[in-house]
Design a protein around this motif. Sequence first.
Motif, PDB file in Angstrom:
ATOM      1  N   ARG A  39       0.817  -1.218   0.000  1.00  0.00           N
ATOM      2  CA  ARG A  39       0.000   0.000   0.000  1.00  0.00           C
ATOM      3  C   ARG A  39       0.848   1.265   0.000  1.00  0.00           C
ATOM      4  NH1 ARG A  39      -4.254   0.046   4.700  1.00  0.00           N
ATOM      5  NH2 ARG A  39      -5.407  -1.276   3.236  1.00  0.00           N
TER       6      ARG A  39
ATOM      7  N   ASP B 125       1.041   4.640   1.286  1.00  0.00           N
ATOM      8  CA  ASP B 125       0.309   5.342   2.343  1.00  0.00           C
ATOM      9  C   ASP B 125       1.156   6.308   3.171  1.00  0.00           C
ATOM     10  OD1 ASP B 125       1.799   3.507   3.738  1.00  0.00           O
ATOM     11  OD2 ASP B 125       0.126   2.697   4.898  1.00  0.00           O
ATOM     12  N   GLU B 126       2.353   6.640   2.671  1.00  0.00           N
ATOM     13  CA  GLU B 126       3.135   7.695   3.316  1.00  0.00           C
ATOM     14  C   GLU B 126       3.899   8.447   2.234  1.00  0.00           C
ATOM     15  OE1 GLU B 126       6.727   8.629   6.510  1.00  0.00           O
ATOM     16  OE2 GLU B 126       6.633   6.707   5.455  1.00  0.00           O
TER      17      GLU B 126
ATOM     18  N   LEU C 105       0.060  11.567   1.330  1.00  0.00           N
ATOM     19  CA  LEU C 105      -0.548  10.277   1.657  1.00  0.00           C
ATOM     20  C   LEU C 105      -0.293   9.923   3.115  1.00  0.00           C
ATOM     21  CD1 LEU C 105       0.340   8.172  -1.518  1.00  0.00           C
ATOM     22  CD2 LEU C 105      -1.630   9.665  -1.108  1.00  0.00           C
ATOM     23  N   THR C 106      -1.305   9.299   3.762  1.00  0.00           N
ATOM     24  CA  THR C 106      -1.204   8.927   5.177  1.00  0.00           C
ATOM     25  C   THR C 106      -1.808   7.541   5.399  1.00  0.00           C
ATOM     26  OG1 THR C 106      -3.270  10.113   5.580  1.00  0.00           O
ATOM     27  CG2 THR C 106      -1.244  11.296   6.053  1.00  0.00           C
ATOM     28  N   PRO C 107      -1.377   6.829   6.464  1.00  0.00           N
ATOM     29  CA  PRO C 107      -1.846   5.458   6.702  1.00  0.00           C
ATOM     30  C   PRO C 107      -3.334   5.363   7.014  1.00  0.00           C
ATOM     31  CG  PRO C 107       0.159   5.918   7.942  1.00  0.00           C
ATOM     32  CD  PRO C 107      -0.334   7.233   7.411  1.00  0.00           C
TER      33      PRO C 107
ATOM     34  N   TYR D  44      -4.667   6.872   0.917  1.00  0.00           N
ATOM     35  CA  TYR D  44      -3.725   5.876   0.428  1.00  0.00           C
ATOM     36  C   TYR D  44      -4.206   5.267  -0.886  1.00  0.00           C
ATOM     37  CZ  TYR D  44      -7.161   2.688   2.482  1.00  0.00           C
ATOM     38  OH  TYR D  44      -8.317   2.032   2.796  1.00  0.00           O
TER      39      TYR D  44
ATOM     40  N   GLU E 237      -4.007   1.558  -3.482  1.00  0.00           N
ATOM     41  CA  GLU E 237      -3.696   0.137  -3.613  1.00  0.00           C
ATOM     42  C   GLU E 237      -3.926  -0.306  -5.053  1.00  0.00           C
ATOM     43  OE1 GLU E 237      -5.927  -2.355  -1.048  1.00  0.00           O
ATOM     44  OE2 GLU E 237      -5.110  -1.511   0.811  1.00  0.00           O
TER      45      GLU E 237
ATOM     46  N   ARG F  96      -9.724   7.937   0.621  1.00  0.00           N
ATOM     47  CA  ARG F  96      -9.392   9.158   1.366  1.00  0.00           C
ATOM     48  C   ARG F  96     -10.534   9.547   2.302  1.00  0.00           C
ATOM     49  NH1 ARG F  96      -7.500  15.000  -1.251  1.00  0.00           N
ATOM     50  NH2 ARG F  96      -6.951  15.990   0.735  1.00  0.00           N
TER      51      ARG F  96
END
Length: 555
Positions: free
Chosen positions: A89, A91-92, A112-114, A122, A124, A204
């Motif tokens: 993923r 996600d950062e 982007l954040t977890p 994030y 995928e 999001r």
Amino acid sequence: MKEEMKGLYAAIVLSIVVIFVSNWLFPATKSVSVPAQKNDAIVVKQEENTVKSSDKTLELSVQDALKQDRRIKIQNDALRGSIRIKGGRFDELYLTKYKASMDENSPNVELLTPAKSKTPYYAEFGWLGSDSSMKLPDGETLWSVRGTELTSKSPIVLEWNNGQGLKFVRKISLDENYMFNIEEVVENNTSKNITLYPYGLISRKYEGETSNSIVHEGIAGVINSSLKEIKVSDLEKGDKKEYKTTGGWAGFSDRYWFSAFILNNTQESSLKFANTGTQQYQVDFVGEPMTIAANTVGTYNTRFYSGAKEIKLLDRYTKKLGIEKFDLAIDFGWYYFLTKPFFYILDFLFNIIGNMGWAILLFAALLRLAMFPVANKSYESMSKMKKVQPKLQALQEKYRDDKQKLQTEMFELYRKEKINPASGCLPMLIQIPVFFSLYKVLNIAIEIRHAPFIGWIKDLSAPDPLTISVITHLPIPSFLDIGVWPIVMGLTMYIQQKLNPKPTNKDQARMFALMPLFFTFMLGHFASGLVIYWTLSNILSIIQQKVIMKRVGVD
């Protein structure tokens, strides 16, 4: 003639109001729904990849969320961050060329954040299948990794074997800017053919209202060669908008940044925008089914952009990678045909001068030079109007009880003096699209964000910070609390108005007398770069008009 002039002036003012109000009222293009996927398992599996929990007690800080999983570092000249190995993923992500604020110690912009953080954001990518017994990689898959760090020179490879004869390989590469390439490979080591569907999603969470009267913020994409902009508030919980498209792109857009996946130009994709939970939104696609024969390999390529809206960079991607209308990730507005060229002119001047403020002033001077013939004719007509003002007043006094006769005599006077009253409005009519195009440029171009000028102007995209309350330390209401540059602009408008012929209608005269004050407070909260441009434009107009008035013989 007087009524025609009154109507023309009213139309100019109305045009300004309409363009501003339209930012709130102009509806987004209505979406066209398409039939759902024939295989419902694909849709269900896709939505299971979204974090649905809205329990505040499960929220972690970004740093605590990052510590929960093993990660692959991301680093190039424009980005830093990591990919979560579990699920592969994205996600950062931080944008290393941009600060969150003007503060000296401001952190880089966080994009982007977890999933378990306060505002998860994030992406995928992977495969979906119609056979529920077939194990496929998902958000919880623990991949094995080849490579230690993702850079512009070193890609990474993720591998996972499902124990049923299928091996999944994901090669991720990154260019020197913000474009990721995800190559999905499936090795079918079974004795039968399998059918899989490539997919991608961006999830999001939004907190509060995202509407912005200046720039669209929310879901955006180019679908079947047409730009779609959808406010997240238009998607109630459980609502979705579905499309079929070949090529294009889609994702989440902010004022200066965006994240989007790039769709295949040769295959049809099913695209969906949905509200999957409390303030949680998802943009996803499912590609055409891919049949992989026994003992063969299947491959699907996806691109993912996550970064700044740099106009020249997006144009390069359009040409190099064939991404259709990628520049429309930037909200150029109604006057696209002016807004984008204006940016390139300003950027060219900036590269020569080295300061965006001086580039704006030079742009204003060049624009006045280009409009010189039209403005010259207009100011000449207005000067003649001012010269015959006593005659007009005499006619009004003489025929004040006979409006029809007054109109006839005024028209005859204009004809005799070779005056066209309407020509005085032509520069204003030309200036309206110019004004709003520059207004857009200053609000959308990341190249102008945090760009300094001289003195107290440290950010040309923000309002003048040296306001009345700052100078006087008095509690001024916010709508009245304007800066020095707007006041100077208002004074130049007042002087310019004094050079023009006074309207014969008293109500009209009162309205025009208030216009400098109205514009002063209205533009007082606009980008300082726009106010600086308007001020110099007014000064150049005053000089040109004074020269013409002297030539015509007007005091």
